[in-house]
Design a protein around this motif. Sequence first.
Motif, PDB file in Angstrom:
ATOM      1  N   SER A 136      -5.098  -1.553  13.779  1.00 39.04           N
ATOM      2  CA  SER A 136      -3.639  -1.506  13.944  1.00 39.04           C
ATOM      3  C   SER A 136      -2.942  -2.074  12.717  1.00 39.04           C
ATOM      4  O   SER A 136      -1.948  -1.516  12.229  1.00 39.04           O
ATOM      5  CB  SER A 136      -3.225  -2.287  15.193  1.00 39.04           C
ATOM      6  N   ALA A 137      -3.470  -3.188  12.201  1.00 43.38           N
ATOM      7  CA  ALA A 137      -2.884  -3.791  11.002  1.00 43.38           C
ATOM      8  C   ALA A 137      -3.013  -2.863   9.804  1.00 43.38           C
ATOM      9  O   ALA A 137      -2.082  -2.744   8.986  1.00 43.38           O
ATOM     10  CB  ALA A 137      -3.556  -5.130  10.721  1.00 43.38           C
ATOM     11  N   ALA A 189     -12.189   9.134  12.218  1.00 46.07           N
ATOM     12  CA  ALA A 189     -10.826   9.217  12.756  1.00 46.07           C
ATOM     13  C   ALA A 189      -9.848   9.359  11.597  1.00 46.07           C
ATOM     14  O   ALA A 189      -9.908   8.584  10.631  1.00 46.07           O
ATOM     15  CB  ALA A 189     -10.493   7.982  13.584  1.00 46.07           C
ATOM     16  N   LEU A 190      -8.969  10.347  11.701  1.00 45.67           N
ATOM     17  CA  LEU A 190      -7.980  10.590  10.644  1.00 45.67           C
ATOM     18  C   LEU A 190      -6.579  10.440  11.219  1.00 45.67           C
ATOM     19  O   LEU A 190      -6.204  11.151  12.155  1.00 45.67           O
ATOM     20  CB  LEU A 190      -8.149  11.990  10.054  1.00 45.67           C
ATOM     21  N   HIS A 191      -5.813   9.523  10.656  1.00 46.09           N
ATOM     22  CA  HIS A 191      -4.414   9.307  11.025  1.00 46.09           C
ATOM     23  C   HIS A 191      -3.531   9.839   9.902  1.00 46.09           C
ATOM     24  O   HIS A 191      -3.798   9.606   8.726  1.00 46.09           O
ATOM     25  CB  HIS A 191      -4.129   7.819  11.225  1.00 46.09           C
ATOM     26  N   ASP A 192      -2.464  10.518  10.272  1.00 44.51           N
ATOM     27  CA  ASP A 192      -1.539  11.054   9.275  1.00 44.51           C
ATOM     28  C   ASP A 192      -0.141  11.109   9.877  1.00 44.51           C
ATOM     29  O   ASP A 192       0.033  11.037  11.107  1.00 44.51           O
ATOM     30  CB  ASP A 192      -1.989  12.454   8.836  1.00 44.51           C
ATOM     31  N   VAL A 240       0.861  -1.189   0.000  1.00 38.94           N
ATOM     32  CA  VAL A 240       0.000   0.000   0.000  1.00 38.94           C
ATOM     33  C   VAL A 240       0.896   1.236   0.000  1.00 38.94           C
ATOM     34  O   VAL A 240       1.631   1.475   0.965  1.00 38.94           O
ATOM     35  CB  VAL A 240      -0.930   0.004   1.228  1.00 38.94           C
ATOM     36  N   ARG A 241       0.813   2.027  -1.064  1.00 35.05           N
ATOM     37  CA  ARG A 241       1.697   3.181  -1.185  1.00 35.05           C
ATOM     38  C   ARG A 241       0.983   4.510  -0.904  1.00 35.05           C
ATOM     39  O   ARG A 241       1.628   5.514  -0.669  1.00 35.05           O
ATOM     40  CB  ARG A 241       2.323   3.214  -2.579  1.00 35.05           C
ATOM     41  N   ASN A 242      -0.341   4.509  -0.956  1.00 36.53           N
ATOM     42  CA  ASN A 242      -1.118   5.722  -0.692  1.00 36.53           C
ATOM     43  C   ASN A 242      -1.903   5.580   0.611  1.00 36.53           C
ATOM     44  O   ASN A 242      -2.129   4.460   1.090  1.00 36.53           O
ATOM     45  CB  ASN A 242      -2.094   5.987  -1.851  1.00 36.53           C
ATOM     46  N   PRO A 243      -2.342   6.686   1.192  1.00 40.00           N
ATOM     47  CA  PRO A 243      -3.239   6.612   2.350  1.00 40.00           C
ATOM     48  C   PRO A 243      -4.511   5.855   1.965  1.00 40.00           C
ATOM     49  O   PRO A 243      -4.889   5.799   0.785  1.00 40.00           O
ATOM     50  CB  PRO A 243      -3.538   8.084   2.660  1.00 40.00           C
ATOM     51  N   ILE A 244      -5.182   5.283   2.959  1.00 44.12           N
ATOM     52  CA  ILE A 244      -6.357   4.465   2.693  1.00 44.12           C
ATOM     53  C   ILE A 244      -7.594   5.050   3.373  1.00 44.12           C
ATOM     54  O   ILE A 244      -7.500   5.832   4.312  1.00 44.12           O
ATOM     55  CB  ILE A 244      -6.156   3.011   3.173  1.00 44.12           C
ATOM     56  N   ALA A 248      -0.050  -1.161   7.538  1.00 46.89           N
ATOM     57  CA  ALA A 248      -0.014  -1.361   6.085  1.00 46.89           C
ATOM     58  C   ALA A 248       0.022  -0.045   5.326  1.00 46.89           C
ATOM     59  O   ALA A 248       0.611   0.046   4.246  1.00 46.89           O
ATOM     60  CB  ALA A 248      -1.224  -2.179   5.644  1.00 46.89           C
ATOM     61  N   SER A 249      -0.615   1.005   5.888  1.00 48.61           N
ATOM     62  CA  SER A 249      -0.703   2.298   5.202  1.00 48.61           C
ATOM     63  C   SER A 249       0.306   3.308   5.719  1.00 48.61           C
ATOM     64  O   SER A 249       0.177   4.503   5.441  1.00 48.61           O
ATOM     65  CB  SER A 249      -2.117   2.865   5.362  1.00 48.61           C
ATOM     66  N   SER A 250       1.285   2.849   6.462  1.00 50.53           N
ATOM     67  CA  SER A 250       2.324   3.740   7.026  1.00 50.53           C
ATOM     68  C   SER A 250       1.709   4.850   7.871  1.00 50.53           C
ATOM     69  O   SER A 250       2.168   5.997   7.858  1.00 50.53           O
ATOM     70  CB  SER A 250       3.194   4.330   5.907  1.00 50.53           C
TER      71      SER A 250
END
Length: 432
Positions: free
Chosen positions: A216-217, A295-298, A140-144, A221-223
């Motif tokens: 968490s997984a 929820a937004l993770h970055d 996975v190279r882009n945000p999901i 996977a999405s960094s």
Amino acid sequence: MLIGSDAVSGSARIGARWRPFGGAGRPPWVTGRVRALREAEDDAQTVLAFQLTGLATHAIDPAEVVWVIDLAPGEGERAWRVLKALSGRAPRGAPIRYMVCCADAEHCARLAAHPLLKPLISAGSLCLDREGRGTPAHIVRNPIVVLAHEGLSSMAQGFYAAHAGELLEAWSDGRGGMEWRAPTQRDGVMRLLSAYRQSIDHAAFTLPRGAMDRLSALLRASSGRMLLRASDQGAMDIAQIRAGVLDFERRDRPPHVEDHALRVNFEALARWHRAHGASVHQSQRDDEGRVLHIALHDVAGGRLQECLPEVLGLPHPDDHVQWLLAMRALSAASAAQCLALLHAQAGDPRALAVLSRHIREAGPSLEGAALIQWRDMLAYCSAQHYPHGDGAGECDGMPALIADLAMHLHAPSSSRTDVASCPRVPDGDSSA
């Protein structure tokens, strides 16, 4: 639930058959079902806002796939509607792949055989996660974007209670027997429960342990770049937990509320997100309604949060359901009013079914432009219909209903083959 001094009696009778209490009781093709068309439209708008923000801020590589992962795809209607909505709106570049997490082989086969999903699967825009892992097999190279409507309650949950400053965990023998024991695990996500030792007493509550493991997984996977849009029955603050909202044995629960699964502890889940650096936003129309959980993770210094104003400005999913309930309560409605309501609901077949009794009464009096408008609307509603299996869906029998209404309106019945000629229904105000 009141936890007495004998709550842990019998805890010495620990056999190999005993397992932590929790999990869902709903069939996987029912879990996550779309209750109103505009729910899926809002999911599509969320994906679009996320994608446009990611492209504008260079967080998304336009040459790589953007994954949308549905943790509770039901019978696939949400996937079909989201991909259908995005097909005419998504910008060039950053192709979207929608992955549905199948609960088991039967669920996977059911989705793979659906006539409206087969073309999407063949084209590669819809992917079946046959093992239900929830993460793409590719890097996975882009945000999901993660959609989890009823997906969190469908995963394993722990059931706990606070009593005199101590925590107790419910265990089940799988045959209806349950007993309370002191938790053996104190680290990891269990640390989230420490806040309840003194703030809550004589109340039972849940912990979405399975959902936290899955999220968490996905974060790994999405960094660490992920937008979650979830809705589920649950509680979002301590006061609700004290009042017993998370207690599955409540006797005062209204009869319309589904109790097939444990309710979600969104208060603990929000703290879990924030511990991972996320921005969390929650809303709920009433204690018996669903909690909308964003929820937004970055990464540090990331700008994906710029999509939040548009995402948070979308209606609550329960608003769309209330629209349908309000229409059901109408004692009378003219043909023009019914047509306006169907435009506002983007031709939702559910709305057509609710209004059908009024349409039959008004049908014989229609002529000229009004009759043409209704012929077009019936064709559009037919194109919007997603057939469900085994009579489980709210819109089953829709082709027969449309044919019957067409007869009352003196219009030819529409068919799915007329989709290409159907007019586009202007967007209505779904925020009411």
